[in-house]
Write a protein that holds these residues in place. Sequence first.
Motif, PDB file in Angstrom:
ATOM      1  N   TYR A   1      23.862   0.476   4.409  1.00 36.48           N
ATOM      2  CA  TYR A   1      22.526   1.046   4.292  1.00 36.48           C
ATOM      3  C   TYR A   1      21.801   0.346   3.160  1.00 36.48           C
ATOM      4  O   TYR A   1      22.384   0.012   2.120  1.00 36.48           O
ATOM      5  N   ALA A   2      20.535   0.058   3.412  1.00 36.51           N
ATOM      6  CA  ALA A   2      19.685  -0.637   2.452  1.00 36.51           C
ATOM      7  C   ALA A   2      18.621   0.319   1.954  1.00 36.51           C
ATOM      8  O   ALA A   2      18.215   1.249   2.659  1.00 36.51           O
TER       9      ALA A   2
ATOM     10  N   TYR B   1      21.668  -2.351  -1.507  1.00 39.42           N
ATOM     11  CA  TYR B   1      22.355  -1.999  -0.262  1.00 39.42           C
ATOM     12  C   TYR B   1      23.818  -1.740  -0.594  1.00 39.42           C
ATOM     13  O   TYR B   1      24.366  -2.227  -1.586  1.00 39.42           O
TER      14      TYR B   1
ATOM     15  N   VAL C   1      18.516  -7.819   6.352  1.00 37.80           N
ATOM     16  CA  VAL C   1      17.992  -6.452   6.444  1.00 37.80           C
ATOM     17  C   VAL C   1      16.651  -6.459   7.166  1.00 37.80           C
ATOM     18  O   VAL C   1      16.399  -5.653   8.077  1.00 37.80           O
TER      19      VAL C   1
ATOM     20  N   ARG D   1      25.852  -5.267   8.357  1.00 40.74           N
ATOM     21  CA  ARG D   1      26.325  -5.835   7.091  1.00 40.74           C
ATOM     22  C   ARG D   1      26.600  -7.325   7.245  1.00 40.74           C
ATOM     23  O   ARG D   1      27.451  -7.727   8.031  1.00 40.74           O
TER      24      ARG D   1
END
Length: 377
Positions: free
Chosen positions: A220-221, A211, A256, A191
């Motif tokens: 989490y994306a 995300y 990401v 993050r």
Amino acid sequence: MTAVQRVAIAGSGVAALAAAIQLAKAGVQVEVFEAKPELGTVGSGISLQGNALRVFDALGAWDDIRAAGFPFEGLTLRAPGPGAAVVAELPDVKSGGPDYPAAMGMPRADLARILFDHAVAAGARVRFDARVTGLRQTEQGVEVLVNDEPVGVFDLLVGADGVNSAVRELIGIETRPQPTGMGIWRAFVSRPADVPRSELYYGGRMYIAGYTPTGDNSMYAFLVEKAQDRSGVSEGEATRIMIDESRAYDGPWNSVRADLEAGAPANYTWFTQHLVEAPWNRGRVVIIGDAAHSCPPTIAQGAAQALEDALVLTELLVAADTLDQGVWDAFHARRLPRAGAVVSASVQLGQWQLDGDRDADAGGLIFGIAKKMAEPA
């Protein structure tokens, strides 16, 4: 006195473990049967709305879950393209009430572990490599077969064994999850410090890119696309596809992509939906959670609805003296309209995107469902 003294539960997801916790706390003998060899989690992270957090408090697990998750307020909308310009900062409805954050993200593995630990501490017995393969109902109860061997007679069997529920099939319910036409790529990544809440991008190559923070150093994306057959894609190809498909998105998506390029795995699933019409029970067997209903994660209510199923069912079982039709009527009256509204709204939001309907009032639909969820189940 409770309506049941001995209960079997199929599955070990949030609905199964929530039901196990509440029944075991009430003095019911609970045995949980999980087909997998260990406590399993599918996917990377999970978004939990306030009404889910309210259930965790009722379970006695809220302090542990709050410590393991990442609470946040509001939602940021960004535009695709260079700079990832912020389009809007939207407030969230606190669907759990003023005592809880509007939402929280956390790793699925941590949520599963916490609920499992609370179920065991309450007195529930959990068996792995234990698939419910048959049942025989009598006037005295329901005999349950696990791995084709009888394991005893129970007052109730709860099928909380997911979208491909074996219990649902065993009791003759033919409703099955159906694809909605969308697929989703997911990855568990680090993050960036400038991501304090969920952020969504509409437009570009994907229907949605976004995300959700799951911890101080994790999130989490995801990318939502038109559903495709990705069954033959290798792990390396999956990561490459997610990198390539995300190039329309700037800002935190650069971080990401860096994690994906460094080896973070990507996974792909289709969105599905289903809703079993009442009754969800056949005699002394009942299905709850994803076995009874599922929907795309467009309003992040799937886990919350499964948890509410478990909480309402166990509340009614503990309050009643006998497991009679009154219990089932009360259960269906409280759960079917609410779960049905969530499934309908979640599917509609996705369909509007598939249809390219730019006049649809997506915000109004989301807000309306959130207001409904703010009322306790």
